[in-house]
Design an enzyme around this catalytic site. Structure first.
Site, short mmCIF file in Angstrom:
data_model
loop_
_atom_site.label_atom_id
_atom_site.label_comp_id
_atom_site.label_asym_id
_atom_site.label_seq_id
_atom_site.Cartn_x
_atom_site.Cartn_y
_atom_site.Cartn_z
N ARG A 117 6.89 57.21 18.37
CA ARG A 117 7.06 57.20 16.95
C ARG A 117 6.30 58.13 16.28
O ARG A 117 5.04 57.67 16.39
CB ARG A 117 7.27 55.74 16.19
N ASP A 141 1.99 44.55 11.36
CA ASP A 141 1.62 45.86 11.11
C ASP A 141 1.72 46.25 9.54
O ASP A 141 1.70 45.27 8.74
CB ASP A 141 2.30 47.01 11.97
#
Length: 533
Positions: free
Chosen positions: A166, A447
């Site tokens: 990613r 996150d």
């Protein structure tokens, strides 16, 4: 230390080159990156400007909707190019930052795919970004190892999970590399280096250069990525469709353009993913001026809320009609050492994943290897011998409308919920500016999305003078009072030594600044980047 290569007078590095830089930033790799940056940066900047223009329209009262000019793409029969063999079964995917030990543990977990993350779970200091590229190169080559301070050695098992990288979102800069005096797009930096160093080895072992693309807001952004991929394939004489991508649908504007995103990337795309935490953040941010859409306590905003259930079902229907995967969302829970608490954690995860599997998702995300057995069992039971659920078309559903996707979310705004938001956001921001983007807080692996939801919710409550369940209006003064009190609570929870050696005061100051200013800032990682250790 070595002098930096000067291959182009327009490209410069702000950091010295040590041994690790010389491994990753070779002259051929820099040359390729420079080609992409010079060709695609101005288009990327225009895409970011287009985001702002669309947001101004929504701020002025126009709600997001399906675009009439792309109706033919939504109505016509077409499908994506195809899905490689090693991506046909993606029942369970684990995610985590590109740190060496975590990369090994994730690839060794009982999962199908590891999404190695340069984005929301990595605080992108220069050292971590460079080390991450080396860790992934070593993982692809099968040579990665890590020796802990206690002497324990970590190595790859024979059949590791499939690797997907990613890259960072279009909005993020890589400030340590400059093109014509401006920071280059971090997305191109991450893509260019991972592709350049790994595509040959990946293809040689029957896999390929696979990517997750985050924070997308429009089909035009998907078309930009398609051009990046096609130019890259041509540059390296690779067949069209060699590079494959999964796109996270984690912004409210993107959910209205899923067919168009699939179509624009049809040569390269293999699926869409319900990035649900960021999606909730985007719902708040996109509809920030719409008082009737303010969300309640974060704990109330679960996937059975109508606007989120509609999002999940529309994603499945859209993907499967086009032969693309519909990936489920993140289970952020961390297993507990207490057997009773752990049983409760696994039961909550099981219920969440049963909903996704029953809806028709092809696979899902976990944040911790300890959840793999539970989630594998859910998808094994739902799928049986099928590798995926592409055959589930949800034809029985009534058409999902813009009103369904924008439906206000009921629930209370409580003092307890507001205080929890403050504590989580401050602790996450403190970790992030200290260099850690993947943080266990109160039993969840957090996150950036969690902190984003927390601070934008409070901003919106202040902005619209919303009341808590006890009748008090949420004001800047009330928020500042709670922030000071919760900072003291954090100090007691983490202990004086951790608190005094940490950056909690700076984190609280940043939280105060971005929550009370009149204009909502798009991403806390942008001002946070300036404070990054």
């Amino acid at each position: 230390m070595m002098n930096q290569p000067t291959l182009s007078p327009d490209l410069s590095f702000t950091q010295p080159f040590h041994d690790n830089e010389q491994i990753v930033l070779t002259e051929p790799a820099i040359r390729f990156m420079t080609e992409l940056v010079s060709e695609f940066t101005s288009q990327r900047n225009e895409l970011l400007n287009a985001r702002q223009r669309r947001q101004q329209e929504i701020d002025a009262g126009k709600l997001p909707d399906f675009a009439p000019e792309t109706l033919s793409i939504r109505q016509k029969a077409w499908s994506i190019r195809g899905i490689p063999q090693d991506l046909q079964n993606r029942r369970v995917e684990i995610t985590g930052p590109v740190e060496r030990k975590m990369v090994i543990n994730a690839l060794n977990a009982d999962v199908n795919v590891f999404m190695a993350d340069f984005e929301d779970s990595l605080a992108p200091s220069w050292e971590k970004v460079i080390d991450g590229q080396i860790a992934l190169r070593d993982a692809v080559n099968g040579t990665i190892s890590y020796t802990h301070d206690n002497g324990k050695i970590y190595q790859l098992k024979p059949e590791p999970a499939v690797l997907i990288c990613r890259v960072r979102g279009l909005h993020l800069p890589e400030r340590h590399v400059q093109w014509q005096g401006e920071a280059i797009p971090a997305s191109l930096f991450d893509f260019a280096l991972y592709f350049f160093h790994n595509h040959q080895a990946l293809l040689a072992k029957g896999s390929g250069p696979y990517f997750y693309l985050p924070k997308m807001q429009s089909w035009q952004e998907a078309a930009w990525w398609s051009r990046v991929f096609s130019v890259t394939e041509d540059r390296f004489s690779l067949p069209r469709g060699t590079i494959k991508a999964t796109v996270l649908i984690e912004t409210l504007p993107a959910v209205f353009q899923m067919d168009e995103i699939l179509y624009a990337l049809r040569d390269h795309i293999v699926g869409l993913n319900c990035g649900r935490w960021d999606y909730i953040f985007s719902y708040i941010k996109t509809l920030k001026n719409h008082s009737d859409r303010a969300l309640p306590d974060r704990q109330s905003v679960t996937m059975d809320q109508p606007f989120l259930d509609a999002y999940s079902r529309l994603l499945i229907n859209t993907c499967h009609r086009r032969g693309a995967f519909a990936m489920g969302g993140m289970a952020a829970f961390i297993p507990s050492k207490d057997p009773e608490k752990n049983a409760a954690v696994l039961e909550r995860v099981r219920a969440d994943k049963m909903r996704e599997a029953a809806n028709g998702h092809d696979g899902t995300w976990i944040a911790h290897p300890g959840l793999a057995d539970t989630v594998n069992a859910v998808f094994d039971q739902a799928l049986g011998n099928r590798p995926n659920q592409l055959d589930v078309l949800r034809g029985q559903d009534a058409p999902i409308t813009a009103d369904d996707l924008l439906a206000p979310c009921p629930g209370e705004r409580t003092e307890q919920g507001m205080r929890a938001n403050i504590r989580v956001a401050v602790q996450y921001i403190e970790a992030w500016i200290s260099g850690n983007g993947c943080v266990p807080i109160y039993g969840l692996m957090e996150d950036a999305a969690t902190a984003e939801i927390s601070r934008t919710s409070i901003w919106q409550w202040i902005h619209h003078q919303k009341s808590l369940s006890d009748g008090r209006v949420v004001t800047k003064a009330l928020f500042r009072q709670m922030l000071a009190e919760e900072l003291h609570t954090i100090q007691q929870e983490v202990g004086e030594q951790r608190f005094s050696h940490g950056r909690f005061t700076e984190a609280a100051n940043l939280m105060e600044q971005i929550t009370t200013q009149d204009e909502l800032i798009d991403f806390l990682t942008l001002p946070g980047y300036a404070l990054l250790a």
